[in-house]
Design a protein around this motif. Structure first.
Motif, PDB file in Angstrom:
ATOM      1  N   ASP A 107       0.843  -1.195   0.000  1.00 45.30           N
ATOM      2  CA  ASP A 107       0.000   0.000   0.000  1.00 45.30           C
ATOM      3  C   ASP A 107       0.885   1.255   0.000  1.00 45.30           C
ATOM      4  O   ASP A 107       1.555   1.539   1.000  1.00 45.30           O
ATOM      5  CB  ASP A 107      -0.900  -0.011   1.235  1.00 45.30           C
TER       6      ASP A 107
ATOM      7  N   ASP B  33     -10.303  -8.506  14.214  1.00 47.39           N
ATOM      8  CA  ASP B  33     -10.402  -7.118  14.678  1.00 47.39           C
ATOM      9  C   ASP B  33      -9.935  -6.887  16.112  1.00 47.39           C
ATOM     10  O   ASP B  33     -10.177  -5.824  16.672  1.00 47.39           O
ATOM     11  CB  ASP B  33     -11.841  -6.631  14.538  1.00 47.39           C
TER      12      ASP B  33
ATOM     13  N   PRO C 235       2.086  -1.753   9.796  1.00 43.18           N
ATOM     14  CA  PRO C 235       1.376  -2.045   8.545  1.00 43.18           C
ATOM     15  C   PRO C 235       1.877  -3.309   7.857  1.00 43.18           C
ATOM     16  O   PRO C 235       1.108  -3.979   7.151  1.00 43.18           O
ATOM     17  CB  PRO C 235       1.634  -0.805   7.684  1.00 43.18           C
TER      18      PRO C 235
ATOM     19  N   GLU D 295       0.075  -6.174   9.628  1.00 43.35           N
ATOM     20  CA  GLU D 295      -1.323  -6.206   9.188  1.00 43.35           C
ATOM     21  C   GLU D 295      -1.444  -6.724   7.757  1.00 43.35           C
ATOM     22  O   GLU D 295      -2.369  -7.484   7.436  1.00 43.35           O
ATOM     23  CB  GLU D 295      -1.931  -4.810   9.310  1.00 43.35           C
ATOM     24  N   GLN D 296      -0.527  -6.328   6.905  1.00 47.27           N
ATOM     25  CA  GLN D 296      -0.549  -6.781   5.512  1.00 47.27           C
ATOM     26  C   GLN D 296      -0.427  -8.298   5.425  1.00 47.27           C
ATOM     27  O   GLN D 296      -1.196  -8.959   4.704  1.00 47.27           O
ATOM     28  CB  GLN D 296       0.613  -6.124   4.760  1.00 47.27           C
TER      29      GLN D 296
ATOM     30  N   SER E  70      -3.539 -10.058   7.027  1.00 52.21           N
ATOM     31  CA  SER E  70      -4.720  -9.865   6.183  1.00 52.21           C
ATOM     32  C   SER E  70      -4.683 -10.799   4.980  1.00 52.21           C
ATOM     33  O   SER E  70      -5.713 -11.349   4.574  1.00 52.21           O
ATOM     34  CB  SER E  70      -4.802  -8.407   5.718  1.00 52.21           C
TER      35      SER E  70
ATOM     36  N   THR F 279      -9.114 -11.216   4.668  1.00 55.14           N
ATOM     37  CA  THR F 279      -9.892 -10.044   5.053  1.00 55.14           C
ATOM     38  C   THR F 279      -8.981  -9.144   5.874  1.00 55.14           C
ATOM     39  O   THR F 279      -7.926  -9.578   6.354  1.00 55.14           O
ATOM     40  CB  THR F 279     -11.134 -10.443   5.872  1.00 55.14           C
ATOM     41  N   ALA F 280      -9.366  -7.888   6.036  1.00 53.25           N
ATOM     42  CA  ALA F 280      -8.516  -6.936   6.745  1.00 53.25           C
ATOM     43  C   ALA F 280      -8.379  -7.305   8.216  1.00 53.25           C
ATOM     44  O   ALA F 280      -9.371  -7.558   8.907  1.00 53.25           O
ATOM     45  CB  ALA F 280      -9.091  -5.526   6.619  1.00 53.25           C
TER      46      ALA F 280
ATOM     47  N   THR G 170      -6.774  -6.018  11.917  1.00 53.04           N
ATOM     48  CA  THR G 170      -6.300  -4.853  12.664  1.00 53.04           C
ATOM     49  C   THR G 170      -5.437  -5.316  13.827  1.00 53.04           C
ATOM     50  O   THR G 170      -5.840  -6.179  14.610  1.00 53.04           O
ATOM     51  CB  THR G 170      -7.474  -4.024  13.199  1.00 53.04           C
TER      52      THR G 170
END
Length: 363
Positions: free
Chosen positions: A105, A167, A210, A213-214, A217, A222-223, A225
């Motif tokens: 990203d 999450d 990040p 998280e990458q 995910s 799915t995303a 956190t």
């Protein structure tokens, strides 16, 4: 098959660790060894443990000096690798041990690093689902950060199996001081770190957030956190990551009444723990470097020191409905240089364990 390699940033910890591993690799010949401010210095003055290379002189880190090798390792500060990599031939295998090509990203890169995004390369953590296939034949590879290596190896199996909620993930990691690099810093003086621990990058501010998280995910589909807190431990090398996540209600259904947050019986709790453990055992069953320890045995950084091995243990906290995974790695070996050499082996079709077969050091 003899492979010529060049190593940039050879005066730093990551560069020195790369040279330590490559010096024992049966298929490698070490070519250019480069640095920036230390160019012209005898390597043995800066890396006295590298006896077989001690009399080599550090050259300038230039495209000209790095060109002409089969493999180029870039062990440079973030922001320094991309420009050099762009000028190296497409057929050269370039392995970036820095951060420049890890994130997918651009906005995340710009937020945490403050410069333009240089693009994304195949991610050099082969134990993650689908990653090994992308490394085979690759000519550009991004080595993961040391914290993400431990965090992703700790939790990726659970997310890939759909066993964890995305999450509410909390990771607290303790790292040795070598993770901060070789530059002189007051907070890394022996008198500051001996017999003391301290947090840093608290509140989501650490640059590896990040990246963690990458990876999670991608495993989860799915995303995810993550709340990530690093701490500085009074040791020179090693990371102990303690990673926790909520267990998915689907995994709990058969053992609860109507409330997915309430575990029914001790037998039920033991069953969930066994199911969770089986997920990690299956994920790492054929991995040469990742070891899920026997029940009751917990990871220790000393047990993997100086090696490319990973020690993992899983527990189920029935009261909180969470899985807890502890993961120990050596931040300089599996967390940096070992991962780079392992990725090189895969990309070139060599035995994945070549140059990496040594065990940990104890006591």
């Amino acid at each position: 098959m003899t492979i010529s390699v060049a190593v940039s940033g050879a005066s730093g910890y990551a560069g020195g660790e790369l040279l330590r591993l490559l010096a024992s690799h049966p298929d490698v010949t070490i070519g250019a060894i480069t640095a920036h401010s230390n160019a012209g210095t005898r390597l043995g003055e800066l890396q006295p443990h590298l006896h077989s290379l001690a009399d080599r002189l550090l050259e300038e880190t230039t495209v000209q000096n790095l060109s002409g090798h089969d493999v180029v390792f870039l062990a440079l500060p973030h922001g320094a690798s991309a420009e050099i990599a762009r000028q190296l031939p497409a057929e050269t295998l370039v392995i970036d041990a820095g951060a420049d090509h890890r994130l997918e990203d651009p906005a995340a890169w710009e937020k945490f690093y403050g410069t333009a995004h240089a693009g994304t390369w195949p991610y050099g953590l082969p134990e993650l689902p689908g990653r090994r296939e992308r490394l085979r034949g690759a000519r550009r590879i991004a080595v993961p950060g040391c914290y993400p290596t431990s965090a992703l190896l700790a939790l990726a199996p659970g997310f890939a199996a759909g066993a964890l909620l995305p999450d509410d993930v909390v990771i607290v990691s303790a790292s040795g001081t070598s993770g901060a690099g070789k530059a002189a810093k007051v907070n890394l003086l022996g008198s500051e770190v001996m017999a003391s621990m301290s947090p840093y990058g608290v509140g989501g501010g650490h640059r590896h957030t990040p990246e963690i998280e990458q990876g999670l995910s991608a495993a989860a589909g799915t995303a995810v956190t993550v709340s990530f807190t690093p701490t500085l431990a009074p040791m020179s090398r090693g990371i102990l990551a303690t990673a926790t996540a909520k267990v998915a209600p689907e995994l709990l259904k058969e053992l609860v009444n109507t409330d997915a947050a309430t575990i029914g019986t001790e037998a039920g709790e033991a069953s969930i723990a066994a199911q969770l453990r089986r997920i990690w055992l299956d994920a790492y069953e054929d991995e040469p470097f990742v070891h899920v320890l026997p029940e009751g045995q917990w990871p220790a950084t000393k047990s993997v020191q100086g090696s490319n091995h990973v020690a993992i243990q899983i527990a189920f906290d029935a009261h909180a409905g969470r899985v807890i995974v502890c993961c120990a790695i050596d931040n300089l070996t599996k967390g940096t240089a070992g991962g780079a050499v392992q990725s090189m082996n895969i990309a070139l079709g060599l035995d994945e364990t070549s140059g990496l077969s040594f065990q940990g050091v104890a006591p």
